[in-house]
Design a protein around this motif. Structure first.
Motif, PDB file in Angstrom:
ATOM      1  N   GLY A  16       1.164   1.615 -12.072  1.00  0.00           N
ATOM      2  CA  GLY A  16       2.407   1.305 -11.373  1.00  0.00           C
ATOM      3  C   GLY A  16       2.643   2.240 -10.201  1.00  0.00           C
ATOM      4  O   GLY A  16       3.075   1.803  -9.122  1.00  0.00           O
ATOM      5  N   ASP A  17       2.357   3.530 -10.383  1.00  0.00           N
ATOM      6  CA  ASP A  17       2.517   4.487  -9.287  1.00  0.00           C
ATOM      7  C   ASP A  17       1.577   4.160  -8.132  1.00  0.00           C
ATOM      8  O   ASP A  17       1.953   4.242  -6.956  1.00  0.00           O
ATOM      9  CB  ASP A  17       2.251   5.909  -9.786  1.00  0.00           C
ATOM     10  CG  ASP A  17       3.356   6.411 -10.712  1.00  0.00           C
ATOM     11  OD1 ASP A  17       4.449   5.798 -10.714  1.00  0.00           O
ATOM     12  OD2 ASP A  17       3.118   7.408 -11.428  1.00  0.00           O
ATOM     13  N   ALA A  18       0.350   3.780  -8.471  1.00  0.00           N
ATOM     14  CA  ALA A  18      -0.614   3.425  -7.428  1.00  0.00           C
ATOM     15  C   ALA A  18      -0.168   2.170  -6.675  1.00  0.00           C
ATOM     16  O   ALA A  18      -0.315   2.071  -5.451  1.00  0.00           O
ATOM     17  CB  ALA A  18      -1.997   3.211  -8.042  1.00  0.00           C
ATOM     18  N   ALA A  19       0.401   1.218  -7.426  1.00  0.00           N
ATOM     19  CA  ALA A  19       0.898  -0.002  -6.788  1.00  0.00           C
ATOM     20  C   ALA A  19       2.055   0.310  -5.846  1.00  0.00           C
ATOM     21  O   ALA A  19       2.163  -0.264  -4.751  1.00  0.00           O
ATOM     22  CB  ALA A  19       1.336  -1.002  -7.853  1.00  0.00           C
ATOM     23  N   ASN A  20       2.938   1.239  -6.266  1.00  0.00           N
ATOM     24  CA  ASN A  20       4.050   1.639  -5.408  1.00  0.00           C
ATOM     25  C   ASN A  20       3.554   2.272  -4.113  1.00  0.00           C
ATOM     26  O   ASN A  20       4.073   2.004  -3.024  1.00  0.00           O
ATOM     27  CB  ASN A  20       4.960   2.623  -6.141  1.00  0.00           C
ATOM     28  CG  ASN A  20       5.846   1.941  -7.167  1.00  0.00           C
ATOM     29  OD1 ASN A  20       5.953   0.716  -7.184  1.00  0.00           O
ATOM     30  ND2 ASN A  20       6.472   2.735  -8.019  1.00  0.00           N
ATOM     31  N   GLU A  21       2.553   3.121  -4.224  1.00  0.00           N
ATOM     32  CA  GLU A  21       2.000   3.780  -3.038  1.00  0.00           C
ATOM     33  C   GLU A  21       1.386   2.762  -2.086  1.00  0.00           C
ATOM     34  O   GLU A  21       1.561   2.843  -0.865  1.00  0.00           O
ATOM     35  CB  GLU A  21       0.952   4.810  -3.459  1.00  0.00           C
ATOM     36  CG  GLU A  21       1.527   6.007  -4.204  1.00  0.00           C
ATOM     37  CD  GLU A  21       0.441   6.948  -4.712  1.00  0.00           C
ATOM     38  OE1 GLU A  21      -0.740   6.709  -4.368  1.00  0.00           O
ATOM     39  OE2 GLU A  21       0.771   7.899  -5.446  1.00  0.00           O
ATOM     40  N   SER A  22       0.691   1.794  -2.652  1.00  0.00           N
ATOM     41  CA  SER A  22       0.073   0.764  -1.815  1.00  0.00           C
ATOM     42  C   SER A  22       1.141  -0.089  -1.135  1.00  0.00           C
ATOM     43  O   SER A  22       1.047  -0.401   0.061  1.00  0.00           O
ATOM     44  CB  SER A  22      -0.839  -0.120  -2.666  1.00  0.00           C
ATOM     45  OG  SER A  22      -1.400  -1.163  -1.889  1.00  0.00           O
ATOM     46  N   ALA A  23       2.176  -0.469  -1.893  1.00  0.00           N
ATOM     47  CA  ALA A  23       3.253  -1.280  -1.324  1.00  0.00           C
ATOM     48  C   ALA A  23       3.969  -0.525  -0.211  1.00  0.00           C
ATOM     49  O   ALA A  23       4.339  -1.109   0.815  1.00  0.00           O
ATOM     50  CB  ALA A  23       4.239  -1.678  -2.417  1.00  0.00           C
TER      51      ALA A  23
END
Length: 346
Positions: A16-23
């Motif tokens: 989830g943290d990685a997805a937030n960074e990508s978004a």
């Protein structure tokens, strides 16, 4: 000896943290990819003006404000407010001021999603409002009194007004040439069907079902597919053009030869060429600076002048998604007491 237990992140938390960074990195692109080209061009222009303002203040942005969320770090509601006042003093029209402030405020919100602008700045930025109609009138009165311009560039402050008699003249076949029949159809579709110039330019012969007398086309501004029943003058002009002068398939608008008015097989008219042709036809009946959008404006005003016209009917005709966009034509086309009968007795 004490044992320290370090909490471990679950795979879901890490993902989830990685997805937030990508978004956050792609928040601008994800938004822009869903916007039509005209909207993107308008936003680029607005952010270019904002960049010019920052440079005027001696500030060099760290990146492209349209492309890079990180370039918004340090942008505050105070800068947004100052940008609004700067445009007023620079002589931008109120419509442009409102639109560009709205764009900058929106991109501040996107940059906030990316973590580059604090929540508090966004809350304050929401209070930087555009000028209302009354405020705009008062502002322009003051600017004129001070000798400050109220508009920049060559864009007309108001649409060219077309009377019903002039509309009839524009839709009339002026000479018995293929060009004359093409031009009459062009103006009939602009005025009586309210198409935007990009929609007109995209029409093909296949856009028309001649048996059902139906025209199907795409509204590029909204992505909506519209169908209009062709009737009256538009139907007469369409049949005359297709039966006698057009090869019968492909693009609807063939370029023509100067002098003879003959159509050029395999050619097409660009959006710019169509706009110029509308302007030339306007000059022919004494209307200077006529544009395709003036014709759409005229058609909407004719509809709104009829007290029996419904808001739903007008919105469908012009493919407006908000009642506020269509209501201004109702306001312009009708007297305030047209819908009441009080005092009508002789």
């Amino acid at each position: 000896m004490e044992t320290t237990i370090t909490p471990t992140r679950s795979p879901l938390t890490a993902f989830g943290d990685a997805a937030n960074e990508s978004a956050a990195r792609h928040v601008f692109q994800l938004y822009q990819d869903r916007r039509p080209p005209n909207t993107q061009r308008g936003q680029r222009a607005a952010l270019k003006t904002f960049t010019a303002f920052l440079r005027f203040c001696g500030i060099a942005p760290t990146g492209d404000l349209y492309e890079d969320p990180n370039a918004w770090r340090g942008i505050t509601f105070g800068l947004l407010q100052a940008f609004q006042l700067w445009m007023v003093k620079q002589g931008y029209s109120v419509g442009t001021v409102n639109g560009r402030v709205s764009t900058v405020r929106f991109y501040m919100g996107l940059a906030n999603q990316a973590g580059h602008i604090p929540d508090g700045e966004i809350l304050k930025a929401q209070q930087v409002k555009g000028y209302s109609r009354k405020e705009a009138l008062d502002l322009d009165t003051r600017r004129k009194a001070e000798g400050t311009a109220t508009r920049r560039g060559a864009k007309k402050p108001q649409a060219v007004t077309i009377t019903e008699e002039q509309a009839t003249a524009l839709c009339k076949v002026r000479n018995d040439t293929p060009q004359g029949k093409r031009d009459a159809l062009l103006m009939a579709l602009f005025i009586f069907h309210g198409l935007r110039v990009s929609e007109i330019a995209s029409l093909t012969v296949e856009s028309f079902d001649m048996e059902k007398r139906m025209m199907t086309f795409t509204r590029f501004k909204t992505g909506r597919v519209s169908r209009h029943r062709i009737r009256g003058q538009a139907w007469q002009r369409l049949t005359a053009y297709l039966q006698n002068d057009h090869p019968g398939s492909g693009g609807l608008w063939l370029a023509s030869r100067k002098g003879s008015g003959e159509l050029i097989p395999g050619s097409s008219m660009s959006i710019q060429a169509i706009g110029q042709r509308v302007a030339d036809l306007g000059v022919g009946i004494g209307l200077d600076h006529l544009s395709p959008h003036d014709c759409r404006h005229a058609g909407a005003t004719f509809i709104a002048s009829d007290p029996k016209a419904s808001m739903a009917g007008l919105m469908n005709w012009g493919a407006w998604e908000s009642a506020s966009s269509a209501s201004r034509y109702i306001e312009a086309g009708q007297a305030d007491n047209d819908l009441v009968s009080l005092g009508c007795d002789e």
